[in-house]
Design a protein around this motif. Sequence first.
Motif, short mmCIF file in Angstrom:
data_model
loop_
_atom_site.label_atom_id
_atom_site.label_comp_id
_atom_site.label_asym_id
_atom_site.label_seq_id
_atom_site.Cartn_x
_atom_site.Cartn_y
_atom_site.Cartn_z
N HIS A 113 -50.17 8.96 33.69
CA HIS A 113 -49.28 7.81 33.80
C HIS A 113 -50.10 6.53 33.88
N LEU A 114 -49.43 5.41 33.62
CA LEU A 114 -50.11 4.13 33.50
C LEU A 114 -50.93 3.80 34.74
N ALA A 170 -54.45 2.11 34.71
CA ALA A 170 -54.59 0.68 35.00
C ALA A 170 -54.99 0.47 36.46
N TYR A 188 -55.23 5.42 27.76
CA TYR A 188 -53.78 5.50 27.98
C TYR A 188 -53.02 4.79 26.86
N PHE A 189 -53.71 3.85 26.17
CA PHE A 189 -53.04 3.07 25.12
C PHE A 189 -52.89 3.85 23.82
N HIS A 236 -49.75 9.24 23.37
CA HIS A 236 -50.08 10.27 24.37
C HIS A 236 -50.01 11.68 23.78
N LYS A 285 -42.75 11.51 25.11
CA LYS A 285 -42.15 10.91 26.31
C LYS A 285 -40.81 11.58 26.63
#
Length: 496
Positions: A149-150, A154, A450-451, A454, A458
């Motif tokens: 997950h982001l 980040a 992450y960019f 994936h 989703k």
Amino acid sequence: MAGEKTAIIIGAGIGGITTSIYLAREGYKVTVYERNASPGGRCGQIIREGHRFDLGATIYLMPMVYKKAFESLNITPEKAFKTAPLPTLYKIHFDDGKEIAFTANKADLKKQLELIEKGSFKQSEKLIEKGYRLFQLAVDHLLGKNFYHLFQFATPKNALLLIKLKTYLRHTTYVRRFFKDPHLRKAFTFQNIYVGQNPYQAPALFSMLPAAELTEGSSFPLGGMYSITSKLVAIAQESGVNFVYNEPAVKILTENNKAIGVVLPNGSTVRAKVIVANADLPYVYRELLPDKNRSAKINKLKYSCSAIVLHWGLSKTYPQLSHHSVFLSKSYEENLKMIFKHHSLSADPSFYVHAPVRSDLSAAPDGQDSISIIIPAGHFVDNDKQDWNTLKNEARAAVIERLKKQGLTDIEEHIKFEICYLPQTWKNLLNLTRGATFGSLGHNIFQMGYFRPHNRHKKYRNLYFTGGSTHPGNGIPLVLLSAKLTSERIIKEQKQ
Ligand SMILES: Cc1cc2nc3c(=O)[nH]c(=O)nc-3n(C[C@H](O)[C@H](O)[C@H](O)COP(=O)(O)OP(=O)(O)OC[C@H]3O[C@@H](n4cnc5c(N)ncnc54)[C@H](O)[C@@H]3O)c2cc1C
């Protein structure tokens, strides 16, 4: 059937085959559907009239990544593959006649670099040492782990990591700090092409590519790169995986939040608990899935370049060529602009030659040669009006002229046959979006970690992806990592 662990894999590229092994060993009943008659995808092979060619991949990059990936499958690479050492990794030929033979032998490299620029060997050592540290950092913290997950990606720690990885600095700008001489600047940056990038635009993180080569050295698997594919297939079959060739998936069936199966060309449906798409990710979203919004977004991302590939069966051997040779164009920068800005090709291109007979006599009949010429070219664009055959003919003429200058004066007379791949061929054969061979998705920093799209869908939470266009990226070592990461994720998430 209800509780049975079943998996369908779409595509028998390195990503699909390797994932099939991890899953089969975890108790999954795995079937791999491949659209072509044989496995390997871009790591496939062509055999004609006793000449053997690796279809795409030819360089055994980052041997330590292979080693770790194979060990995680309980394969000892030294036992699984016979390899020939390559004391010269490759020879770089410049248009003015200068040459550098890249080698992990320091004394030899020193002699060559110092002739070009005084003090440059010491500088190269610094560059290689820093680049190798970037490589290790990238494998440990960016390329070799899943980001679920982001907020896992980040983090302040990762922001610092991206700075440490020199993602803010262009590769060519960075290398200018080390060398004044243009030959050396090119010799230490052209490797960006391996992942379909322009060295003038790619981040300095990719100084890890030449650094990994010059630190770890290289070898060549006897039987060609395809021997990696065939070994992995053999191991998959021993683990119970079923391969079905000439059987493309034409649709992924979905129901609510699940992928429930795959439709085959005769209209029949096969079902499984888990579906893994190894076919090119943008193609899968565009052609096999119903959600067109996500596909439109993926279509807008940056794509890697393509390549025109010429495989020549030659009636004589040319000792002037090394196993791997790189020929850099006189108009090097202009050539890169034509590829990456105009998605085309200049008439005087840089190119690479693979001549495996030097390390493996079995690649051609006695006294003959099998060579593959890879000419990086733009990917095609929608409504492409370019005449790729004319571009290919111009490039081919330039390649022959350049090889003649190298002493292969009679090469044209000795071409017994030619097999040619254009950007469109890559799409037709393997469903690679835009024929973008080194991805298909590009590797700018906004399409990494992450960019990058994936490795799990989703919405359809049992639909996974493996291969060059998902995390971590393209090139066989990264695709092996992709298979490992995707498999870990499936095993973790599908336990219940
Ligand atoms: C010219 C060239 C040179 C390269 N040089 C190097 C190199 O020197 N070193 C290196 O490490 N890497 C190199 N690469 C990159 C490397 O080959 C790839 O990163 C790697 O092979 C990709 O593996 P993959 O599993 O992601 O995809 P692929 O090899 O593309 O496999 C995907 C498979 O899916 C199949 N498929 C597609 N659609 C369907 C469908 N609908 N149903 C069923 N099957 C389907 C395809 O036929 C294919 O077999 C090179 C690539 C090219 C093209």
